[in-house]
Write an enzyme that holds these catalytic residues in place. Structure first.
Site, mmCIF file in Angstrom:
data_model
loop_
_atom_site.group_PDB
_atom_site.id
_atom_site.type_symbol
_atom_site.label_atom_id
_atom_site.label_comp_id
_atom_site.label_asym_id
_atom_site.label_seq_id
_atom_site.Cartn_x
_atom_site.Cartn_y
_atom_site.Cartn_z
ATOM 1 N N GLY A 135 -17.352 2.457 -21.019
ATOM 2 C CA GLY A 135 -17.089 2.397 -22.514
ATOM 3 C C GLY A 135 -15.615 2.644 -22.657
ATOM 4 C CB ILE A 162 -0.067 3.735 -22.926
ATOM 5 C CG1 ILE A 162 0.220 5.162 -23.103
ATOM 6 C CG2 ILE A 162 -1.317 3.501 -23.773
ATOM 7 C CD1 ILE A 162 -0.853 5.970 -22.295
ATOM 8 C CD GLU A 189 -11.682 13.621 -15.965
ATOM 9 O OE1 GLU A 189 -12.455 14.376 -15.445
ATOM 10 O OE2 GLU A 189 -11.148 12.957 -14.993
ATOM 11 C CG ASN A 236 -5.536 -1.954 -25.076
ATOM 12 O OD1 ASN A 236 -5.304 -1.575 -26.029
ATOM 13 N ND2 ASN A 236 -6.258 -2.971 -24.780
ATOM 14 N N PRO A 237 -2.911 0.598 -25.874
ATOM 15 C CG PRO A 237 -0.655 0.242 -27.042
ATOM 16 C CD PRO A 237 -1.665 -0.407 -26.040
ATOM 17 N N GLY A 267 -9.562 5.764 -12.323
ATOM 18 C CA GLY A 267 -10.012 4.251 -12.520
ATOM 19 C C GLY A 267 -8.820 3.539 -12.656
ATOM 20 C CE LYS A 313 2.284 10.017 -13.752
ATOM 21 N NZ LYS A 313 3.240 11.002 -14.211
#
Length: 720
Positions: free
Chosen positions: A463, A587, A663, A589-590, A505, A659
């Site tokens: 998700g 990043i 978490e 996908n913002p 991932g 990266k």
């Protein structure tokens, strides 16, 4: 190929959004299965001992009950399998914790299975148990290794001598309680045997790695195990490997020779799914009067089960966060009669950084120094633990950018100095950190004669938006528009790939996808850009690429800011606003990145103010095993959240530059809120969560301290 607009870095809408909102997305329990049965566990009502008898007769007399399984008749697992002892379900009469599966009922309907489980009679030989974590437990021992592979005891310099010589010292103990994972989708499995081939439709963070474990447990070839995890409704680490309910489903299906379903109730989630271990952490910081740290000592006491020697990496962040020539970090574990604790979002780093960042705030107060300046003053040039250069380290920039955006310069540093009516207002800051992990992975890219492309990888989307991010990476690497691409994930048979955990991932899978797609483009060039009959397929692995990477210290960093208000009459604590500023590579996908950061920060708020697993020492169970008693943040608890990230380029990690972020956003959030509470009230609560009773105690202490000051007047409001 024609040039198309780049996808990586664009705020792309989720590619699976339509399937989710229309119900087309299938979760583990929803796959259509013929002749399915249902299994319901019978759980131990003692915390330690052994089963002396299981009487199945009352259950077998009920309509729909097919069989009752226990340790005497359940199919045997491979005793040599490299799996935790808690996964050897129904293999022994020993009871190691309250709620452990001691039997199970298989029936033709869910209702019959549940009724049958309630009818099974189990007799026990009870033994004395101990489920309470104590800092003075005589059985405490230093962990041989913790979950990141490092030793339980790590030292540099002379920590004792440096502590004795430090002119400014802080020595404090902080505690965090049991915290339970609470994904929207509970653990669920459909197990299907076809002779010696096992298929599991499983809510699973790592299909390929789970297949490896299940093949070992059942003593069958890896190629004979398929794990299907197309959609997962959250996991937070708890679905990183198959847990006991998945093993039970496979055992039951083998026993009855037909497919079997299991889906845990919310109460069973609290009893059968691992949790974050409670901690008792002592942090000692020694510094010069200019704020430069001379020594850091961090000891964490936590619990393990009698079955598995699990020890979380609670002190690992401490070893590399700040420049200190002397340090000692220690993890001690006590073997208790409890279920094995395990991974929970940013395992170890979340509670560990709560303690460290609270202690840094206390040191800043002792020095009369701004807490941001103290952190910046102790910024290391290289990793203090390993001595390696950092691949990137954006902590200072995060702190400075966050201070400007949050309005830190307008803050009165004096605790308890700002009041709005009966509300005391305070602000706090804390640093965030998480390691940047990348594991080897494999992917397949295929060009079809009709001009479309398929990319296959054994990834899992919890998700988080992984399916969308990988689609963006693949489209850019192939140089094609999105409508021509189909991404396939969520199956073990799609190839070797790590699980969706440790924030590894997207970086790990994205590298393999990028490599496979680039290789396919090069292969197509040899055909003049024309796809041959039957298509063209390329497989790529990053195993050697990961091994050849430069030997650097790889991490992500951030800064968390919070403003809280505390009702001076009732002790109610409200968070007005939070800001997270992060440096975490490129990043992809913002849209989905912002969602991840906001969700993680909300979990940090929940940790700070609400979440606590209450242990019942008499029965050995959790007294609050549902959402009526275990509170997590709801909409009304979540304030104005603001997120920003730095434009960080780190080309040493992987070709995509990505990266992990999932978490990083939780780490430091609880400390920022706790530090803000202290700034509001002048009193520090060192035991999480800061529930209203602890807030009221702090206000009473603050009021008593105010009365003891010479010339103090009676305060305006009282705590009842």
């Amino acid at each position: 190929m024609t040039t198309v607009e780049r996808c990586v870095g664009a705020p792309m809408t989720r590619v699976d959004g339509l399937d989710k909102v229309t119900g087309a997305a299938r979760y583990a329990y929803e796959f259509p299965t013929r002749d399915v049965s249902y299994v319901w566990p019978v759980q131990a009502t003692i915390a330690r001992g052994r089963v002396t008898e299981v009487d199945p007769a009352p259950a077998l007399a009920l309509p729909g009950v097919v069989t009752v399984l226990d340790h005497t008749n359940a199919p045997r697992l491979n005793a040599e399998a490299p799996a935790g002892a808690d996964l050897f379900v129904l293999q022994s009469p020993r009871v190691a914790y309250h709620g452990q599966m001691v039997a199970a009922v298989v029936a033709t309907s869910l209702e019959a299975a549940r009724e049958g489980a309630a009818a099974v009679r189990v007799s026990y030989e009870r033994e004395p148990h101990d489920v309470v974590l104590r800092a003075d437990d005589e059985r405490l021992e230093i962990a041989e290794t913790v979950t990141d592979g490092s030793p339980g005891l790590v030292e540099r310099g002379d920590a004792d001598a440096a502590w004795a010589a430090a002119p400014v010292r802080v020595d404090r103990t902080y505690t965090t309680p049991v915290e339970h994972v609470s994904p929207m989708e509970p653990h669920a499995t459909i197990a299907v045997w076809d002779e010696e081939r096992l298929t599991l439709f499983n809510s699973d963070q790592g299909p390929y790695m789970s297949a490896q474990l299940m093949s070992a447990l059942f003593g069958i070839e890896l190629s004979a195990v398929e794990i299907v995890a197309e959609y997962i409704g959250g996991g937070f680490g708890s679905k990183g490997i198959p847990r006991s309910p998945t093993v039970l489903a496979a055992l039951a299906a083998r026993a009855v020779g037909r497919p079997v379903k299991i889906a845990l109730t919310r109460q069973q989630m609290f009893q059968l799914i691992p949790y974050r271990s409670p901690t008792i952490q002592r942090v000692r910081l020694g510094a010069e009067r200019d704020g430069r740290l001379t020594v850091v000592q961090h000891e964490s006491v936590q619990q393990r089960s009698a079955l598995v020697p699990f020890a979380d990496q609670t002190v690992s962040s401490t070893r590399m966060m700040y420049a200190a020539p002397n340090a000692r970090t220690t993890v001690k574990v006590a073997p208790l009669d409890v279920m094995t604790p395990a991974w929970f979002r940013a395992p170890g780093h979340t509670p560990g950084m709560y303690a460290l960042e609270s202690a840094v705030d206390e040191l800043a107060e002792a020095l009369g120094m701004d807490p941001i300046e103290l952190r910046i003053r102790n910024e290391p040039e290289t990793d203090p633990d390993s001595g390696k250069p950092f691949s990137s380290r954006g902590l200072v920039e995060c702190l400075r950018a966050g201070a400007a955006r949050f309005g830190w310069a307008d803050r009165d540093p004096a605790p308890g100095s700002r009041r709005e009516g009966r509300w005391l207002i305070g602000t706090g800051v804390a640093a965030s950190h998480h390691p940047d992990y990348t594991f080897p992975s494999s992917a397949v890219a295929r060009a079809e004669a009709d001009g479309t492309y398929r990319v296959r990888i054994g990834a899992a989307d919890l998700g988080t938006g992984a399916r969308t991010a990988l689609t963006q990476v693949a489209a850019d690497a192939l140089g094609i528009p999105l409508p021509r691409l189909r991404l396939e994930i969520g199956r073990a048979s799609l190839g070797a790939a790590p699980f969706a955990g440790g924030s590894l991932g997207t970086a790990s899978w994205g590298w393999a996808v990028h490599k496979a797609c680039r290789a396919l483009r090069e292969e197509l060039d040899t055909y003049g850009g024309v796809v041959p009959d039957g298509g063209l397929e390329v497989r790529a692995s990053t195993t050697e690429d990961v091994e050849r990477r430069a030997d650097l210290s790889r991490h992500t960093f951030g800064a968390q800011f919070a403003q809280v208000r505390v009702d001076g009459d009732t002790g109610e604590v409200r968070v007005d606003r939070m800001l997270g500023v992060f440096a975490a590579g490129r990043i992809v996908n913002p849209h989905t990145a912002r969602s991840q950061f906001l969700g993680a920060m909300t979990m940090g708020l929940s940790m700070a103010l609400l979440e606590v697993g209450e242990v019942d020492p008499v029965f050995g169970d959790f007294a609050n095993h549902d959402f009526a008693g275990y509170h997590i943040a709801a909409h009304a608890d979540v304030p104005k959240l603001d997120v920003m990230w730095l434009e960080e380029t780190d080309n040493t990690s992987n070709p995509v530059g990505a990266k992990g972020i999932g978490e990083l956003g939780i780490v430091g959030a609880a400390a920022a809120i706790a530090n803000a509470f202290h700034h509001a009230t002048g009193e520090r609560v060192r035991d999480l969560p800061i529930r209203i009773e602890r807030s009221r105690e702090a206000l009473k202490a603050a009021r008593s301290a105010e009365k003891r000051r010479p010339g103090a007047s009676e305060p305006e409001s009282r705590v009842g």
